[in-house]
Design a protein around this motif. Sequence first.
Motif, PDB file in Angstrom:
ATOM      1  N   TYR A  53       0.803  -1.217   0.000  1.00  0.00           N
ATOM      2  CA  TYR A  53       0.000   0.000   0.000  1.00  0.00           C
ATOM      3  C   TYR A  53       0.839   1.273   0.000  1.00  0.00           C
ATOM      4  O   TYR A  53       0.310   2.373   0.140  1.00  0.00           O
ATOM      5  CB  TYR A  53      -0.985   0.022   1.177  1.00  0.00           C
ATOM      6  CG  TYR A  53      -2.204  -0.820   0.908  1.00  0.00           C
ATOM      7  CD1 TYR A  53      -3.159  -0.422  -0.010  1.00  0.00           C
ATOM      8  CD2 TYR A  53      -2.381  -2.043   1.544  1.00  0.00           C
ATOM      9  CE1 TYR A  53      -4.265  -1.200  -0.295  1.00  0.00           C
ATOM     10  CE2 TYR A  53      -3.485  -2.835   1.269  1.00  0.00           C
ATOM     11  CZ  TYR A  53      -4.419  -2.407   0.352  1.00  0.00           C
ATOM     12  OH  TYR A  53      -5.512  -3.181   0.076  1.00  0.00           O
ATOM     13  N   LEU A 111      -2.079   1.498   6.874  1.00  0.00           N
ATOM     14  CA  LEU A 111      -1.749   0.105   6.552  1.00  0.00           C
ATOM     15  C   LEU A 111      -0.262  -0.061   6.272  1.00  0.00           C
ATOM     16  O   LEU A 111       0.330  -1.075   6.653  1.00  0.00           O
ATOM     17  CB  LEU A 111      -2.577  -0.359   5.353  1.00  0.00           C
ATOM     18  CG  LEU A 111      -4.082  -0.489   5.588  1.00  0.00           C
ATOM     19  CD1 LEU A 111      -4.796  -0.802   4.285  1.00  0.00           C
ATOM     20  CD2 LEU A 111      -4.388  -1.553   6.639  1.00  0.00           C
ATOM     21  N   VAL A 126      -9.543  -1.402   8.620  1.00  0.00           N
ATOM     22  CA  VAL A 126      -8.279  -0.910   9.160  1.00  0.00           C
ATOM     23  C   VAL A 126      -8.276  -1.002  10.683  1.00  0.00           C
ATOM     24  O   VAL A 126      -7.277  -1.404  11.294  1.00  0.00           O
ATOM     25  CB  VAL A 126      -8.022   0.529   8.690  1.00  0.00           C
ATOM     26  CG1 VAL A 126      -6.799   1.109   9.386  1.00  0.00           C
ATOM     27  CG2 VAL A 126      -7.817   0.564   7.178  1.00  0.00           C
ATOM     28  N   ALA A 169      -7.797  -4.528  11.535  1.00  0.00           N
ATOM     29  CA  ALA A 169      -6.403  -4.909  11.269  1.00  0.00           C
ATOM     30  C   ALA A 169      -5.503  -4.520  12.438  1.00  0.00           C
ATOM     31  O   ALA A 169      -4.633  -5.290  12.855  1.00  0.00           O
ATOM     32  CB  ALA A 169      -5.921  -4.262   9.976  1.00  0.00           C
ATOM     33  N   ARG A 212      -4.050  -9.223   6.426  1.00  0.00           N
ATOM     34  CA  ARG A 212      -4.147  -9.071   4.968  1.00  0.00           C
ATOM     35  C   ARG A 212      -5.363  -9.817   4.423  1.00  0.00           C
ATOM     36  O   ARG A 212      -5.933  -9.413   3.408  1.00  0.00           O
ATOM     37  CB  ARG A 212      -2.871  -9.589   4.302  1.00  0.00           C
ATOM     38  CG  ARG A 212      -1.630  -8.784   4.650  1.00  0.00           C
ATOM     39  CD  ARG A 212      -0.489  -9.052   3.711  1.00  0.00           C
ATOM     40  NE  ARG A 212      -0.204 -10.459   3.542  1.00  0.00           N
ATOM     41  CZ  ARG A 212       0.998 -11.010   3.672  1.00  0.00           C
ATOM     42  NH1 ARG A 212       2.032 -10.252   4.023  1.00  0.00           N
ATOM     43  NH2 ARG A 212       1.188 -12.294   3.478  1.00  0.00           N
TER      44      ARG A 212
END
Length: 460
Positions: free
Chosen positions: A67, A80, A178, A181, A245
């Motif tokens: 990214y 990220l 996000v 994550a 991911r």
Amino acid sequence: MTTATLDAVTPAPAATAAPLGSAYRFELVKLVSQWRLRLVLLACLLAPAIYTAVISRQTSLPADALYGRWMGQSGWAGSLAVLVFLGTLVLPLLTALVAGDVFAVEDRLGTWRHLVVAVRSPQVIFAAKALAALTVILVLVAALAASSLAGGLLSVGSHPLPGLDGHLMDSGELARTVLLAWLSVVPPTLAFSAVGLLGSVALGRSPLGLLLPVVVALVLQGLALMPVPVALRAALPVSAFTGWRGLLTEPGQMGPFWIGVAVSLAWAALTTWLAFRLFVRRDFTDLAYDGSGSRFVVAGLAPLVALLALTTGAVAAATGATGSGIDTSKIEKELATSFSHLYVLQTEQLHRPAVTEDDLQAAARCDRGGSRVADEGPGSDWRCVVRWTLPGSTATGTAIYQLDVLADGKYVADGDGPKEVNGFFQVRTPTGDAPNPLWQLDGSLDLLDTSTQKHEEGPR
């Protein structure tokens, strides 16, 4: 004659341990009063924001990072990209600075006897120190997440971003993904925090005790770089740092994600228990105590090696995955899917007639290193040809990609022509030049997926 009478002697009340809440607050104040940790907290609050804000405004972006090339297009990409970097070394280092020193500091200062007399319970001391270290570590992780998000969103804004399979994610989906994550790296961070507790308890003032989380992380990452079976790779707690991911594909690659969470929690629980058992058996009257290497190996490292073997066997039995988990069929499927999604995005950029993924009927054929090399495993010598058709046309489009497939399943597909499709990093749109979404493709393979079968060898 007088008879002396003795009053009944009332036994002294047994000493009671200090409340856990009071001991926890005391240990927390001791930690946050350290100037070193205050500087670390300040760095966690400022460094990611400054990095994402500055880099996203540059014309040259870190295209080699996941990214990285999208940091100028969406603020979510910066967070990220920071998260990718943190899992390799920064988070284990933070656990070393906090959990790796929380017990050893008493050895250096020679204050164990005073602390034991004040608290009167080794169990309470261990719980208070462990909870205080955990609190500080979680605050540091939260600061990193908030800083990276603030820097990217304030600098670039909340714009859509392609997932790792090319599908376009809007702001709402990105916000949920996000944040999840960032939450997903908490379990492996807990695991390395527990490793820090174990090193601090077992090795005392030894520098190895302080650096044990970093040393273990480097050893496990080195093991992950080797051509190890996919079941062993999934059972490594460092793999949980990249499990998020799978949240960026549709459908999600949730097998590695949940296995990483479970493995990390198992490591955290076992390692914390090992540290607790060593701590409560310690002789606090020995001022010369400086750890025991042999006891650490037998009572500390050996159970962790056994846990790794047990979880590896459990993953292999539950998933049936064998080998590296990387083969032709997976790469062809994922590349064709990503190409279809991003071709639609490029079509919208260029204001061409609308097309859908189903209309394209894209398919990929891949080969690794020619006929003398088996079409499986990681490597930078993968070559793929993607073919597709447009509605109402009999002609077949062709695009060539050179792939670098990593052992953990991440791949980068570098466009090799034709120029108007994927051979240049920008496309000319009616509003000006814009990044070409088909130039380089980041993707992720589900190494534990056994549903796809290898194609029979034929002409390519």
